[in-house]
Design a protein around this motif. Structure first.
Motif, PDB file in Angstrom:
ATOM      1  N   GLU B  53       0.834  -1.202   0.000  1.00 21.11           N
ATOM      2  CA  GLU B  53       0.000   0.000   0.000  1.00 21.11           C
ATOM      3  C   GLU B  53       0.871   1.255   0.000  1.00 21.11           C
ATOM      4  OE1 GLU B  53      -2.725  -0.356   3.182  1.00 21.11           O
ATOM      5  OE2 GLU B  53      -4.039   1.248   2.468  1.00 21.11           O
ATOM      6  N   ILE B  54       1.881   1.223   0.841  1.00 24.74           N
ATOM      7  CA  ILE B  54       2.734   2.413   0.968  1.00 24.74           C
ATOM      8  C   ILE B  54       3.570   2.623  -0.291  1.00 24.74           C
ATOM      9  CG2 ILE B  54       4.657   3.425   2.258  1.00 24.74           C
ATOM     10  CD1 ILE B  54       3.468   1.766   4.688  1.00 24.74           C
ATOM     11  N   THR B  55       4.178   1.528  -0.779  1.00 24.18           N
ATOM     12  CA  THR B  55       5.050   1.669  -1.953  1.00 24.18           C
ATOM     13  C   THR B  55       4.262   2.107  -3.186  1.00 24.18           C
ATOM     14  OG1 THR B  55       4.825  -0.713  -2.212  1.00 24.18           O
ATOM     15  CG2 THR B  55       6.913   0.108  -1.307  1.00 24.18           C
ATOM     16  N   LYS B  56       3.029   1.682  -3.250  1.00 23.83           N
ATOM     17  CA  LYS B  56       2.183   2.070  -4.385  1.00 23.83           C
ATOM     18  C   LYS B  56       2.042   3.596  -4.443  1.00 23.83           C
ATOM     19  CE  LYS B  56      -2.220   0.701  -6.443  1.00 23.83           C
ATOM     20  NZ  LYS B  56      -3.554   0.199  -6.107  1.00 23.83           N
ATOM     21  N   ILE B  57       1.797   4.180  -3.278  1.00 24.11           N
ATOM     22  CA  ILE B  57       1.648   5.636  -3.250  1.00 24.11           C
ATOM     23  C   ILE B  57       2.978   6.326  -3.506  1.00 24.11           C
ATOM     24  CG2 ILE B  57       0.974   7.591  -1.813  1.00 24.11           C
ATOM     25  CD1 ILE B  57      -0.868   5.498  -0.369  1.00 24.11           C
ATOM     26  N   LEU B  58       4.052   5.724  -2.967  1.00 17.30           N
ATOM     27  CA  LEU B  58       5.379   6.309  -3.179  1.00 17.30           C
ATOM     28  C   LEU B  58       5.752   6.298  -4.652  1.00 17.30           C
ATOM     29  CD1 LEU B  58       7.398   4.854  -0.170  1.00 17.30           C
ATOM     30  CD2 LEU B  58       7.024   7.265  -0.657  1.00 17.30           C
ATOM     31  N   ASP B  59       5.301   5.245  -5.371  1.00 12.34           N
ATOM     32  CA  ASP B  59       5.642   5.140  -6.799  1.00 12.34           C
ATOM     33  C   ASP B  59       4.770   6.017  -7.695  1.00 12.34           C
ATOM     34  OD1 ASP B  59       7.641   3.440  -6.263  1.00 12.34           O
ATOM     35  OD2 ASP B  59       6.431   1.612  -6.519  1.00 12.34           O
ATOM     36  N   SER B  60       3.611   6.413  -7.188  1.00 12.59           N
ATOM     37  CA  SER B  60       2.677   7.125  -8.082  1.00 12.59           C
ATOM     38  C   SER B  60       3.188   8.527  -8.395  1.00 12.59           C
ATOM     39  CB  SER B  60       1.297   7.190  -7.456  1.00 12.59           C
ATOM     40  OG  SER B  60       1.290   8.175  -6.470  1.00 12.59           O
ATOM     41  N   LYS B  61       3.201   8.867  -9.688  1.00 10.06           N
ATOM     42  CA  LYS B  61       3.719  10.152 -10.117  1.00 10.06           C
ATOM     43  C   LYS B  61       2.873  11.298  -9.593  1.00 10.06           C
ATOM     44  CE  LYS B  61       6.057   9.067 -14.400  1.00 10.06           C
ATOM     45  NZ  LYS B  61       5.986   9.141 -15.858  1.00 10.06           N
ATOM     46  N   PHE B  62       1.565  11.038  -9.546  1.00 14.66           N
ATOM     47  CA  PHE B  62       0.597  12.074  -9.226  1.00 14.66           C
ATOM     48  C   PHE B  62       0.885  12.722  -7.879  1.00 14.66           C
ATOM     49  CE2 PHE B  62      -3.575  12.994  -7.287  1.00 14.66           C
ATOM     50  CZ  PHE B  62      -3.906  14.080  -8.078  1.00 14.66           C
ATOM     51  N   LEU B  90       7.701  15.453   6.191  1.00 12.52           N
ATOM     52  CA  LEU B  90       6.580  15.960   5.389  1.00 12.52           C
ATOM     53  C   LEU B  90       6.025  14.870   4.476  1.00 12.52           C
ATOM     54  CD1 LEU B  90       7.341  19.543   4.062  1.00 12.52           C
ATOM     55  CD2 LEU B  90       5.439  18.791   5.470  1.00 12.52           C
ATOM     56  N   VAL B  91       6.979  14.150   3.850  1.00  9.07           N
ATOM     57  CA  VAL B  91       6.560  13.073   2.940  1.00  9.07           C
ATOM     58  C   VAL B  91       5.743  12.039   3.697  1.00  9.07           C
ATOM     59  CG1 VAL B  91       7.355  11.234   1.424  1.00  9.07           C
ATOM     60  CG2 VAL B  91       8.499  13.435   1.390  1.00  9.07           C
ATOM     61  N   TYR B  92       6.235  11.694   4.884  1.00  4.56           N
ATOM     62  CA  TYR B  92       5.498  10.728   5.708  1.00  4.56           C
ATOM     63  C   TYR B  92       4.084  11.230   5.999  1.00  4.56           C
ATOM     64  CZ  TYR B  92       9.238   7.446   6.749  1.00  4.56           C
ATOM     65  OH  TYR B  92      10.181   6.500   6.659  1.00  4.56           O
ATOM     66  N   ALA B  93       4.019  12.510   6.384  1.00  2.00           N
ATOM     67  CA  ALA B  93       2.721  13.065   6.768  1.00  2.00           C
ATOM     68  C   ALA B  93       1.755  13.056   5.591  1.00  2.00           C
ATOM     69  CB  ALA B  93       2.903  14.498   7.259  1.00  2.00           C
ATOM     70  N   TYR B  94       2.311  13.435   4.464  1.00  5.72           N
ATOM     71  CA  TYR B  94       1.470  13.531   3.253  1.00  5.72           C
ATOM     72  C   TYR B  94       0.910  12.165   2.877  1.00  5.72           C
ATOM     73  CZ  TYR B  94       0.144  15.208  -1.348  1.00  5.72           C
ATOM     74  OH  TYR B  94      -0.533  15.553  -2.446  1.00  5.72           O
ATOM     75  N   ILE B  95       1.805  11.168   2.840  1.00  2.00           N
ATOM     76  CA  ILE B  95       1.370   9.830   2.451  1.00  2.00           C
ATOM     77  C   ILE B  95       0.391   9.271   3.473  1.00  2.00           C
ATOM     78  CG2 ILE B  95       2.172   7.474   2.033  1.00  2.00           C
ATOM     79  CD1 ILE B  95       4.767   8.809   0.987  1.00  2.00           C
TER      80      ILE B  95
END
Lengths: 725, 528
Positions: B53-62, B90-95
């Protein structure tokens, strides 16, 4: 005003009586109308009582002064006085009193007749006709002017004469202008020779052509250098070409003769238009006068003209409608006579007239086949009906004219008929040829088949020297009785019902499903799908039927579909043959349904679906509660028509199986024969199998099956109800 | 609109390696190494599912582009000089906020992991308090969201410049809300009213925040910092502009199934036509359409058709018949329909009903009468059979077609007629100049029907005409496969199919060309 032997009081009483007679009648009528309104509240007996009282009262009122005043009126008339329409007494001059006077001619007002002009005979005739009409009134113009208060006829003539003095002169002038029109003499003024003019023209054309080419080459070079694009290059080309063409046309006008000719043409056109305009103006004035002034006629003469109207042409002649009378007497009346002669058998190809309907020995009278006699008789019957309708129209026409005159209408006949033909008469004129064609092609065959169903027409009654006879309901007995044919016919009926049901239901179902699937929003390539699915309808049916027929032979793909062996064909077994027929019809018929339903699906407004979405309705209930009902309402009558079509559709049966496999070898009827294919067999087969009378009986009974339900559905249909509006 | 979205997407996809990528790979590594973590004094495990789940969001360009802008491109962010630690948080918070929106579950382990990694406990600055005020004003709208956003806001205490911090915080809040809104609309719901309500609540929240940002930036920089606001209010999302929701899996399956169904039915339609074309070019197709033996390509069937049979004379006969019937039918029916649709006259309804009902009489019953007609006309007036056929076809077609055209004409408004009459047109002129041009589609259909009729009719000419020279095409071509006297040696399916191909190709082309008219003629005209 001087009246001998009469008191002033007596005269005034007479005038009052004359007034009173009219006013009393009017008041009586008014009171009657009031009574009629009260009729319901009063009751019928009371109403009649009061009516009688009213009548008596009005009669008494008149008769009180009647005898006395009539005497006075007679005396007044004797002494040369006249009571005018305004109830005032006018003295007639001695030389003009009704019995003794003669109209005096007033020659100063008349026009001269034009001598015959052979180049335009119709125009000459028309102008002379107008002059004749004008002269007829203008001869006694002063006389009419003096006596215009005496009667309506004099007044009418006076007013017409007044118009004619104004209008006819203008018309005659235009006529003279048209006849004597000579464009100015070009030959004397034209000094330059023809060759010079030709040279001038060719010079101008060539120079303009050069310019045109130059422009094109310039713009082409610009295009090559990519200063302008292709579109603007073509635009420039077109502009310069148009300019060149314009100059080419203009160059012709250098030739004075050419321009003179053109000018002449234009002037003649203008004169023609003026002529038309002045004539229509005159007509409209005359119409107006005719509509304003009533006509008076005695009762006896109206009765006489009513009686005359039953003789074609005579009634119209009596009412002075000369052109109409001429047409009816010399065109329509001879037509009726010819039709009657045909009906009596004097004019015929090989029939004996309407008496041919009797058949039997009548069919022997000619040297030809007996059936000709019957059909000619039916055609004559239809013609007689048409002739009778023409006669009725003629009678009605003259009847109506006399009626109009009795009401006091003074109608200018030819103008009104012309107007009628261009406005209300248009539908009749338009549809006459179509009616005639349908009468001959549709109605005559139907009458003859119904007649033939009561005869023994068939083998043994076909050729010269043989007769056709009426046999009563024998044919129907054979078909529907308890013996012989009836058992096979019953089997055929069962298969016919199965055929009509399945050969219309299966294409309908498939067409429905395909239309609903293909009209989904998300499906792409819709035009491709539609043009693919139209193919079974587009390819001529007989080709595909013959294709499938070959495929149903032994070894064909339809036979393989039924898992038959190589030697067997699908046509050999009754079940497989029937199923193949239904499959073929499904293939042929589904694309019409598909097209129909996809068309109606597209016409459903999208608002319905959006409303359904806002209300949160399921997809399935959208289909069943919105789409299907809306489609079915529109398409239902057409689908019912499909059943009728399937009933009458026997082409696949004739072309594929020919009714085989046969179960009744005596009659030659097979298990795939429908009723109509049996009829076709009876009609088309040669030899002893040919029994047209029996076929006709079968088809008349069949048509009851088709006509009654479809007629009901047709009468109920929306478009038919709208047709009457 | 589509082009605009494309432009926006192009702007976003500038081709360079993202500065975020080392940070993201760093986060991925830490994610790989951790199996347990503690949050609120509880230990949690991370599953394969959570990692995915996490890596999917990390990989998404959007999502990453959004982040990239707000960390590196944004003016305030540049001024703040964010440290790498802060950026990671910040990245953690956003995801984490994205994951929360997707699952809407406080006890989701991947969400808790993100929260754990991002939060900072030192949260007592003045600016922080102010922010809490604003957030509390939002609380009335949706408590869940506000609480969970509150959790993430503790990161911003790492930054020291208060004013900048404040603006930046709000813009982050706004950004997160925007992402969540886009997520909301990617989920389908059939009920559009609920959609609209949700949308309204979201946009209310966002409006409050953006007004705050505007006010603060105006206080600090005057009019200069407009880019931030414009960037904030921009839409970076691919919009779903259709009214309908996106297809579900079952919807996609149904669509595929219906494609397959349509394609198979298309094959069923095409197979006989394929056979027709194949056997027209087959030299072995003699006794059957499918041909026994091998397939051999020839054009001899066509040459045989023209040289040995009367194909051209048949065709010429049929074309004559078809053209004359077409002209008669169209002219008569158009005039009749005009009379029936625009005029009142005596016998309007009665003639319609009698003729329409009489026409339901099966035509086959009239066949013997037609035969005699032909004989009479031939012997007395020297008519050739063609013209008898013309009479029969046109006479039978007039009234039915009249009704069809009348139905179409009723749809044309009568005010046009009145206008023409005022301008001085006579009734026939209005018909010629106004009604006829408007009726073109239905006239095209009627003329097509009456033209094609003689091509497809086999029964009447076969019964009427004995001479093969006078035959029309349908009956003539049939003699090639069913010759007189049942002579089986003369049967030749090859020439038959060649001939029928030659007939059907132009007719099919006509059909396809006039398809639109035919469809409208089938539905608009006719008895309803």
């Amino acid at each position: 005003m001087e009246l001998t032997k009469l008191d002033r009081n007596q005269i005034s009483r007479a005038i009052e009586f004359n007034k009173f007679k009219k006013t009393e009648k009017i008041s009586y009528k008014k009171q009657l109308e009031v009574l009629k309104i009260q009729k319901k509240s009063i009751g019928y007996k009371e109403f009649i009582k009061r009516k009688k009282e009213l009548k008596l009262e009005s009669k008494n009122n008149i008769s009180l002064t009647k005898q006395e005043s009539l005497k006075i009126l007679k005396e007044i008339k004797k002494q040369g006085y006249y009571i005018s329409n305004d109830h005032s007494i006018i003295k007639l001059e001695n030389n003009l009193s009704k019995n003794s006077t003669k109209k005096t001619k007033d020659s100063t007002y008349t026009f001269k007749y034009k001598s015959f002009y052979w180049k335009k005979p119709f125009l000459w005739f028309k102008v002379n006709h107008i002059i004749y009409q004008a002269n007829k009134v203008l001869k006694y113009f002063k006389w009419y002017e003096q006596n215009k208060d005496l009667s309506f006829d004099y007044k009418y003539n006076y007013e017409i004469a007044e118009i004619e003095t104004k209008m006819t002169q203008a018309i005659v002038d235009i006529y003279d202008k048209r006849i004597n029109y000579k464009p100015y003499d070009i030959k004397n003024k034209n000094n330059t020779s023809k060759s010079e003019i030709k040279k001038q023209i060719s010079d101008l054309v060539t120079s303009s052509k050069k310019e045109h080419k130059k422009r094109i080459s310039e713009s082409y070079s610009q295009f090559k250098k990519k200063q302008i694009n292709f579109k603007s290059f073509i635009k420039q080309w077109i502009v310069s070409y148009k300019f060149y063409r314009h100059q080419k046309i203009n160059a012709k006008y250098i030739d004075p003769i050419y321009s003179w000719k053109k000018n002449k043409k234009y002037e003649i056109y203008v004169m023609k238009k003026d002529w038309d305009k002045s004539i229509s103006e005159r007509n409209s004035y005359l119409d107006k006068i005719a509509s304003e002034i009533p006509i008076v006629r005695t009762k006896l003469s109206t009765y006489f003209s009513y009686a005359l109207s039953f003789i074609p042409g005579a009634g119209l002649l009596y009412n002075k409608r000369y052109l109409q009378a001429f047409l009816t007497a010399f065109v329509f009346f001879p037509l009726i006579i010819i039709i009657i002669l045909m009906g009596l058998g004097y004019i015929s190809y090989n029939g004996v007239g309407v008496s041919g309907l009797l058949l039997g020995a009548k069919t022997l009278e000619t040297e030809r086949q007996p059936s000709y006699v019957l059909i000619e008789a039916v055609i004559n019957l239809v013609f007689l009906a048409i002739g009778f309708i023409i006669y009725l129209i003629i009678v009605r026409n003259s009847w109506l004219t006399t009626k109009a005159i009795s009401w006091g209408c003074r109608v200018r006949s030819w103008n009104t008929t012309k107007r009628f033909l261009s406005s209300e008469g248009v539908p009749y004129l338009i549809s006459i040829p179509a009616y005639l064609l349908t009468a001959i092609i549709v109605i005559v065959p139907i009458i003859t088949t119904i007649l033939l169903s009561f005869t023994n027409y068939g083998s043994g009654h076909l050729y010269n020297g043989q007769t056709i006879d009426y046999t009563g309901i024998d044919n129907y007995k054979v078909l529907w009785g308890s013996e012989g044919l009836s058992t096979t016919i019953r089997k055929v009926i069962v298969w016919t019902l199965i055929w009509t049901f399945f050969s219309s239901i299966t294409p309908m179902l498939i067409g429905f499903i395909l239309a609903f699937v293909a009209n989904n929003k998300n499906i792409k390539f819709k035009p491709l799908i539609r043009s693919l699915y139209i193919l079974p309808w587009a390819v001529p049916a007989f080709i595909t039927i013959l294709l499938f027929s070959s495929a149903a032979d032994s070894g064909g793909f339809i036979s393989r579909l039924f898992m038959l062996e190589e030697n067997q064909s699908a046509k050999d077994f009754s079940n497989t043959a029937r199923i193949t027929l239904i499959l073929i019809q499904t293939w042929l018929g589904h694309s019409y349904i598909f097209l129909l339903i996809s068309g109606t699906l597209q016409s459903i407004p999208k608002d319905f679906y959006e409303a359904a979405k806002i209300d949160g309705i399921k997809k399935s209930s959208v289909l069943f509660k919105i789409t299907l009902p809306l489609v079915l309402v529109q398409v239902m009558p057409l689908l019912i028509g499909q059943f009728a079509f399937a009933f009458g559709n026997f082409m696949p049966i004739v072309l594929v199986t020919e009714g085989k496999p046969i179960f009744d070898p005596v009659e030659g009827v097979g298990s795939t024969d429908t009723m109509l294919s049996v009829v076709f067999k009876y009609i088309s087969q040669s030899g002893s199998q040919k029994r047209i009378g029996l076929g006709a009986a079968l088809s008349t009974t069949l048509s009851m099956f088709v006509i009654i339900p479809s007629a009901f559905s047709f009468i109920r249909s929306k478009s038919f109800k709208e047709a009457g509006r | 609109m589509k082009s605009l979205i494309k432009k926006i997407n192009k702007k976003l996809s500038f081709s360079r390696t993202s500065p975020l990528s080392p940070i993201i790979s760093n986060i991925k590594n830490t994610l790989k190494n951790t199996k347990n973590f503690s949050y609120n004094n509880k230990t949690h495990n991370i599953n394969k599912k959570n990692r995915k789940e996490i890596t999917k969001i990390l990989d998404s360009k959007f999502y990453m582009k959004q982040l990239e802008y707000f960390i590196y491109e944004d003016k305030t962010a540049k001024k703040l000089n964010l440290s790498e630690d802060f950026i990671i948080k910040l990245v953690y918070a956003y995801i984490g906020s994205v994951i929360y929106q997707r699952s809407k579950n406080y006890n989701n382990e991947s969400y808790l992991y993100m929260l754990c990694m991002s939060t900072n406990n030192n949260s007592n600055s003045v600016a922080d308090k102010e922010i809490h005020k604003h957030i509390s004003s939002l609380e009335q709208l949706d408590k869940d969201y506000v609480n969970h956003i509150n959790d993430f806001f503790s990161i911003f205490n790492l930054v020291k410049d208060n004013n900048l911090n404040h603006i930046y915080k709000l813009s982050w809040l706004y950004n997160i809300l925007k992402v969540q809104q886009s997520l909301l609309f990617s989920k389908k719901s059939n009920n559009s009213i609920i959609n609209i309500e949700k949308y309204n609540s979201w946009s209310d929240m966002m409006m409050i925040i953006i007004n705050q940002v505007k006010a603060l930036s105006y206080q600090n920089y005057g009019d200069k910092d407009k880019e931030l606001i414009s960037r904030l209010s921009d839409l970076d999302i691919k919009l779903w502009l259709k009214d309908d929701s996106k297809l579900t899996l079952t919807g996609k399956f149904n669509l595929g199934f219906s494609y397959i169904f349509l394609a198979t039915w298309g094959l069923i339609i095409l197979y006989p036509i394929y056979l027709l074309i194949k056997s027209a070019f087959n030299s072995n197709a003699k006794t059957s359409i499918e041909g026994f033996g091998q397939y051999k390509f020839t054009t001899s069937n066509f040459s045989k058709l023209f040289s040995e049979t009367l194909f051209t004379t048949w065709l010429w006969n049929t074309i004559q018949v078809a053209l004359i019937t077409m002209i008669i039918v169209v002219s008569f029916t158009a005039l009749m329909a005009y009379a029936y649709s625009r005029y009142k006259f005596t016998g309007k309804k009665s003639t319609l009903i009698t003729v329409m009902i009489l026409q339901m009489f099966p035509t086959i019953a009239a066949l013997p009468v037609f035969v005699i007609y032909y004989a009479i006309l031939k012997q007395s007036a020297g008519f050739s059979p063609k013209y008898v056929l013309v009479l029969i076809y046109s006479g039978g077609a007039i009234f039915g077609n009249t009704f069809v055209i009348k139905g179409f004409m009723d749809g044309i408004s009568k005010e046009i007629d009145d206008a023409a009459r005022i301008d001085g047109c006579s009734s026939l002129k209005t018909f010629r100049k106004i009604i006829l041009p408007l009726c073109k589609p239905i006239l095209a259909v009627v003329s097509l029907w009456s033209f094609i009729g003689p091509f497809g009719d086999y029964i009447l000419p076969q019964l009427l005409i004995q001479e093969t020279k006078q035959q029309t095409i349908a009956a003539g071509i049939r003699t090639l496969i069913a010759p007189q006297g049942q002579d089986t040696s003369k049967v030749d399916y090859g020439t038959f199919t060649a001939g029928s191909l030659l007939i059907s190709v132009p007719i099919v082309i006509l059909f396809l060309y006039l398809q639109r008219f035919i469809r409208s003629g089938a539905t608009d005209g006719g008895v309803k």
